[in-house]
Enzyme design. Structure first.
Site, PDB file in Angstrom:
ATOM      1  N   LYS A   1       0.827  -1.221   0.000  1.00 23.36           N
ATOM      2  CA  LYS A   1       0.000   0.000   0.000  1.00 23.36           C
ATOM      3  C   LYS A   1       0.859   1.268   0.000  1.00 23.36           C
ATOM      4  O   LYS A   1       0.617   2.174  -0.781  1.00 23.36           O
ATOM      5  CB  LYS A   1      -0.931   0.020   1.234  1.00 23.36           C
ATOM      6  CG  LYS A   1      -1.947  -1.110   1.271  1.00 23.36           C
ATOM      7  CD  LYS A   1      -2.977  -0.901   2.380  1.00 23.36           C
ATOM      8  CE  LYS A   1      -2.378  -0.935   3.774  1.00 23.36           C
ATOM      9  NZ  LYS A   1      -1.897  -2.262   4.221  1.00 23.36           N
TER      10      LYS A   1
ATOM     11  N   ARG B   1     -10.068   0.287   8.473  1.00 18.30           N
ATOM     12  CA  ARG B   1      -9.605  -1.069   8.717  1.00 18.30           C
ATOM     13  C   ARG B   1     -10.671  -1.915   9.391  1.00 18.30           C
ATOM     14  O   ARG B   1     -10.435  -3.100   9.657  1.00 18.30           O
ATOM     15  CB  ARG B   1      -8.369  -1.037   9.617  1.00 18.30           C
ATOM     16  CG  ARG B   1      -7.049  -1.199   8.901  1.00 18.30           C
ATOM     17  CD  ARG B   1      -5.959  -1.013   9.938  1.00 18.30           C
ATOM     18  NE  ARG B   1      -4.745  -1.716   9.625  1.00 18.30           N
ATOM     19  CZ  ARG B   1      -3.689  -1.144   9.043  1.00 18.30           C
ATOM     20  NH1 ARG B   1      -3.714   0.106   8.656  1.00 18.30           N
ATOM     21  NH2 ARG B   1      -2.599  -1.849   8.838  1.00 18.30           N
TER      22      ARG B   1
ATOM     23  N   ARG C   1      11.559  -5.765   5.432  1.00 22.82           N
ATOM     24  CA  ARG C   1      11.301  -4.354   5.115  1.00 22.82           C
ATOM     25  C   ARG C   1      12.155  -3.409   5.960  1.00 22.82           C
ATOM     26  O   ARG C   1      12.283  -3.574   7.154  1.00 22.82           O
ATOM     27  CB  ARG C   1       9.813  -4.065   5.354  1.00 22.82           C
ATOM     28  CG  ARG C   1       9.423  -2.613   5.149  1.00 22.82           C
ATOM     29  CD  ARG C   1       7.952  -2.479   4.914  1.00 22.82           C
ATOM     30  NE  ARG C   1       7.149  -2.679   6.109  1.00 22.82           N
ATOM     31  CZ  ARG C   1       5.812  -2.635   6.107  1.00 22.82           C
ATOM     32  NH1 ARG C   1       5.151  -2.449   4.979  1.00 22.82           N
ATOM     33  NH2 ARG C   1       5.149  -2.820   7.224  1.00 22.82           N
TER      34      ARG C   1
ATOM     35  N   ARG D   1      10.875  -1.231  11.449  1.00 22.90           N
ATOM     36  CA  ARG D   1       9.750  -0.975  12.336  1.00 22.90           C
ATOM     37  C   ARG D   1       9.679  -2.022  13.435  1.00 22.90           C
ATOM     38  O   ARG D   1       9.885  -3.201  13.174  1.00 22.90           O
ATOM     39  CB  ARG D   1       8.441  -0.959  11.539  1.00 22.90           C
ATOM     40  CG  ARG D   1       8.093   0.407  10.969  1.00 22.90           C
ATOM     41  CD  ARG D   1       6.972   0.335   9.973  1.00 22.90           C
ATOM     42  NE  ARG D   1       5.798  -0.398  10.450  1.00 22.90           N
ATOM     43  CZ  ARG D   1       4.680  -0.544   9.747  1.00 22.90           C
ATOM     44  NH1 ARG D   1       4.604   0.001   8.535  1.00 22.90           N
ATOM     45  NH2 ARG D   1       3.663  -1.213  10.224  1.00 22.90           N
TER      46      ARG D   1
ATOM     47  N   ARG E   1      -0.754  -9.387  12.994  1.00 18.88           N
ATOM     48  CA  ARG E   1      -1.338  -8.342  12.140  1.00 18.88           C
ATOM     49  C   ARG E   1      -2.111  -8.956  10.972  1.00 18.88           C
ATOM     50  O   ARG E   1      -3.156  -8.441  10.567  1.00 18.88           O
ATOM     51  CB  ARG E   1      -0.240  -7.406  11.617  1.00 18.88           C
ATOM     52  CG  ARG E   1       0.202  -6.384  12.673  1.00 18.88           C
ATOM     53  CD  ARG E   1       1.594  -5.849  12.415  1.00 18.88           C
ATOM     54  NE  ARG E   1       1.735  -5.151  11.143  1.00 18.88           N
ATOM     55  CZ  ARG E   1       2.912  -4.933  10.546  1.00 18.88           C
ATOM     56  NH1 ARG E   1       4.027  -5.368  11.089  1.00 18.88           N
ATOM     57  NH2 ARG E   1       2.954  -4.292   9.398  1.00 18.88           N
TER      58      ARG E   1
HETATM   59  P1  ADP Z   1       0.771  -2.180   7.681  1.00 15.23           P
HETATM   60  O1  ADP Z   1      -0.298  -1.912   6.646  1.00 15.23           O
HETATM   61  O2  ADP Z   1       2.103  -2.436   7.115  1.00 15.23           O
HETATM   62  O3  ADP Z   1       0.375  -3.206   8.684  1.00 15.23           O
HETATM   63  P2  ADP Z   1       0.395   0.503   8.898  1.00 15.23           P
HETATM   64  O4  ADP Z   1       1.559   1.416   8.930  1.00 15.23           O
HETATM   65  O5  ADP Z   1      -0.734   0.844   8.000  1.00 15.23           O
HETATM   66  O6  ADP Z   1       1.001  -0.925   8.589  1.00 15.23           O
HETATM   67  O7  ADP Z   1      -0.200   0.335  10.381  1.00 15.23           O
HETATM   68  C1  ADP Z   1       0.618  -0.016  11.474  1.00 15.23           C
HETATM   69  C2  ADP Z   1      -0.231  -0.221  12.719  1.00 15.23           C
HETATM   70  O8  ADP Z   1      -0.912   1.018  13.055  1.00 15.23           O
HETATM   71  C3  ADP Z   1      -1.359  -1.239  12.604  1.00 15.23           C
HETATM   72  O9  ADP Z   1      -0.908  -2.548  12.838  1.00 15.23           O
HETATM   73  C4  ADP Z   1      -2.333  -0.751  13.689  1.00 15.23           C
HETATM   74  O10 ADP Z   1      -1.903  -1.114  14.981  1.00 15.23           O
HETATM   75  C5  ADP Z   1      -2.209   0.764  13.594  1.00 15.23           C
HETATM   76  N1  ADP Z   1      -3.230   1.302  12.642  1.00 15.23           N
HETATM   77  C6  ADP Z   1      -2.987   1.870  11.430  1.00 15.23           C
HETATM   78  N2  ADP Z   1      -4.140   2.224  10.824  1.00 15.23           N
HETATM   79  C7  ADP Z   1      -5.145   1.867  11.670  1.00 15.23           C
HETATM   80  C8  ADP Z   1      -6.565   1.936  11.620  1.00 15.23           C
HETATM   81  N3  ADP Z   1      -7.208   2.458  10.558  1.00 15.23           N
HETATM   82  N4  ADP Z   1      -7.272   1.476  12.685  1.00 15.23           N
HETATM   83  C9  ADP Z   1      -6.667   0.966  13.762  1.00 15.23           C
HETATM   84  N5  ADP Z   1      -5.322   0.846  13.866  1.00 15.23           N
HETATM   85  C10 ADP Z   1      -4.563   1.284  12.847  1.00 15.23           C
END
Ligand code: ADP
Ligand code: ZN
Length: 207
Positions: free
Chosen positions: A13, A88, A122, A153, A164
């Site tokens: 993404k 999400r 990554r 990360r 996740r």
């Molecule tokens: P990835 O898509 O690689 O898992 P992101 O950077 O989008 O990583 O998100 C990292 C973390 O941030 C998620 O695992 C979650 O804990 C939190 N997070 C991000 N976006 C949301 C969301 N829309 N709702 C709840 N938690 C979120």
């Protein structure tokens, strides 16, 4: 125009978001990036979010929705937004529908067995936002784009990644149907090279 990028952790993404937002006049809003920025700065929001993120769980819906709502009310989002990592959950999607009209949802499909490998290798750059894979850059600590320091990360370890992905399957995947029923879903094969995926996304947006 408002676009949502949907896909499992590690589906690419972020990589595609950079390309989409420079091609179209849409502001890239990544909820993960906003949370990480808050964690780095030690804000109250960051302190709360960190506990969830480090365990691979989602941050609370109300908190996340309020954060997004505030962020997109600013001037730089007036022409349109590219939502990356939001919504999400079904609840988040329903709330989003109340304050933004979603024109297109890009769903990046990547076989689940490839996701773990992608994420564990990554490396990210805080300075320019770039992400790279050790398969291509090796173990260097320097960003190939801007020369600043790369980091891994904290939630990009195998155990947290598995959690996740499970959370994605359970809470986020239902959004595929949600947007399909609204007639705005575009499915993209995310198991391709970066440029080919981007070409497919452009076709999807302009169809
Ligand atoms: P990835 O898509 O690689 O898992 P992101 O950077 O989008 O990583 O998100 C990292 C973390 O941030 C998620 O695992 C979650 O804990 C939190 N997070 C991000 N976006 C949301 C969301 N829309 N709702 C709840 N938690 C979120
Ligand atoms: Zn960089």
């Amino acid at each position: 125009m408002n676009i949502v990028l949907l896909g499992a952790p590690g589906s690419g993404k972020g990589t595609q978001a950079t390309r989409i937002s420079s091609r179209y006049d849409v502001k890239h809003i990544s909820t993960g990036d906003i949370f990480r920025e808050n964690i780095k700065n030690g804000t109250p929001l960051g302190v709360t979010a960190k506990g969830y993120i480090d365990q691979g769980h989602l941050c609370p819906d109300e908190l996340t929705v309020a954060m997004v709502k505030e962020r997109i009310s600013r001037d730089d989002c007036a022409k349109g937004v590219l939502f990356d990592g939001f919504p999400r959950t079904i609840f988040q999607a329903q709330e989003l529908d109340k304050f933004a009209k979603i024109d297109c949802v890009i769903n990046l499909n990547v076989p689940s067995e490839k996701l773990i490998r992608r994420i564990v290798g990554r490396r990210s750059c805080l300075a320019c936002g770039g992400t790279f894979h050790t398969d291509f850059i090796g173990e260097t600590k320097t960003c190939p784009t801007c020369g600043q320091e790369l980091y891994q990360r904290k939630d990009d370890n195998e155990e947290t990644v598995k959690e996740r992905i499970a959370v994605y399957e359970e809470q986020t995947k239902p959004l595929v149907n949600y947007y399909e029923e609204k007639g705005v879903l575009v499915n993209i094969d995310g198991d391709n090279d970066i440029e080919k995926i981007f070409t497919d996304i452009v076709k999807g947006i302009e169809r």
